[in-house]
Design an enzyme around this catalytic site. Structure first.
Site, PDB file in Angstrom:
ATOM      1  N   GLU A  42       0.850  -1.188   0.000  1.00 45.27           N
ATOM      2  CA  GLU A  42       0.000   0.000   0.000  1.00 45.27           C
ATOM      3  C   GLU A  42       0.890   1.244   0.000  1.00 45.27           C
ATOM      4  O   GLU A  42       1.915   1.290   0.687  1.00 45.27           O
ATOM      5  CB  GLU A  42      -0.861  -0.042   1.268  1.00 45.27           C
ATOM      6  CG  GLU A  42      -1.771   1.134   1.502  1.00 45.27           C
ATOM      7  CD  GLU A  42      -2.537   0.998   2.823  1.00 45.27           C
ATOM      8  OE1 GLU A  42      -3.551   1.676   2.986  1.00 45.27           O
ATOM      9  OE2 GLU A  42      -2.102   0.204   3.691  1.00 45.27           O
ATOM     10  N   LYS A 113      -9.559   2.021  -2.011  1.00 41.45           N
ATOM     11  CA  LYS A 113      -9.763   1.383  -0.709  1.00 41.45           C
ATOM     12  C   LYS A 113     -11.103   1.784  -0.093  1.00 41.45           C
ATOM     13  O   LYS A 113     -11.404   2.970   0.070  1.00 41.45           O
ATOM     14  CB  LYS A 113      -8.612   1.764   0.224  1.00 41.45           C
ATOM     15  CG  LYS A 113      -8.624   1.056   1.575  1.00 41.45           C
ATOM     16  CD  LYS A 113      -7.373   1.436   2.359  1.00 41.45           C
ATOM     17  CE  LYS A 113      -7.282   0.709   3.684  1.00 41.45           C
ATOM     18  NZ  LYS A 113      -6.043   1.068   4.409  1.00 41.45           N
ATOM     19  N   CYS A 146      -5.072  -3.408   2.551  1.00 43.68           N
ATOM     20  CA  CYS A 146      -4.805  -3.385   3.989  1.00 43.68           C
ATOM     21  C   CYS A 146      -6.044  -3.667   4.833  1.00 43.68           C
ATOM     22  O   CYS A 146      -6.530  -4.788   4.856  1.00 43.68           O
ATOM     23  CB  CYS A 146      -4.144  -2.067   4.366  1.00 43.68           C
ATOM     24  SG  CYS A 146      -3.192  -2.169   5.916  1.00 43.68           S
TER      25      CYS A 146
END
Length: 262
Positions: A42, A113, A146
């Site tokens: 990330e 995300k 993540c």
């Protein structure tokens, strides 16, 4: 058989050129080991622990027009590999914590995300593209970033959309994901590739332990907690395209959706 890889590195905050150089070296190392898909952490190009939104806005780039996507496309073309990498995306005045997917022929797509972690909420907007699966021709790759792992619906949605492999760029600070990702792989009968970072940045310490997990909950490769390194594993796509666990059970066909949200 297909080979997949993670790149574990220590990005330098606000130093994209240094991070490009480091990433290129490690991607080429993975390519030499036969990897066809390489996953980077990330925000591999920018670092993570930002102080202000203005700091992020200054370094974030458009996708696919920006320098980071161009760099990744060049490396993919030179090595012949497919790459999934986390980056800060600028779309007008809006910022997203995103991942780009590129291959030898150029840009394939992006994911934003959905589940933002802690102070990310000060800088980024939640993703608005949904969970996406990209068809590379020889396999289908879903992407989550993540903290998305913390929500089982993320991996399940990608699996239901046909992902063979879930690429998981990450900047992990909590110890749980390396234990949880083999379970995500097992319960969805997919492979997972978590590419984490290492090092300490403005007082925030990252745990490393990037890993590749199998649909049998096996850890096929796991990195150290501190070192920059590459992990490569061979995967069998037949195992993930057959969702049966015995003659009478199929993990998707046996779902009882009518009872799950009551």
């Amino acid at each position: 058989m297909v080979k997949v890889a993670y790149v574990q590195m220590n990005p330098q905050i606000l130093e994209p050129d240094k991070n490009y150089s480091k990433a290129e070296k490690l991607i080429k190392e993975a390519s030499k080991q036969g990897a066809q898909l390489v996953v980077l952490p990330e925000l591999f190009d920018t670092g993570y622990n930002f102080e202000t939104r203005e700091e992020v806005f200054e370094i974030a780039q458009k996708i696919p027009e920006g320098e980071t996507t161009t760099f990744l496309m060049d490396v993919a073309r030179d090595t012949g590999v497919y790459i999934v990498a986390g980056t800060a995306e600028k779309d007008g005045d809006v910022l997203y914590n995103s991942a780009v997917v590129v291959g030898p022929r150029g840009f394939i797509g992006k994911y934003r995300k959905i589940h933002l972690f802690y102070r990310e909420k000060f800088f980024f907007e939640p993703g608005d593209l949904g969970f996406r699966v990209f068809d590379l021709g020889f396999m289908k790759v879903g992407v989550m970033i993540c903290f998305d792992w913390f929500f089982p619906e993320s991996a399940r949605t990608l699996a239901l959309k046909g992902a063979d492999v879930i690429a998981h760029p990450a900047n992990l600070v909590m110890p749980y994901a390396p234990r949880a990702m083999p379970i995500r792989a097992l319960e969805n009968k997919v492979y997972t590739v978590t590419a984490d970072r290492v090092g300490e940045e403005r007082g925030l310490k990252f745990i490393g332990k990037s890993l590749i997990a199998s649909p049998k909950a096996e850890v096929l490769s796991m990195a150290s907690e501190t070192e920059e390194e590459v992990g490569v594993a061979e995967i069998d796509l037949y195992l993930v395209r057959n969702k049966r666990i015995n003659d009478l059970n199929d993990i998707f066909k046996d779902r009882r959706e009518e009872y799950y949200f009551r």
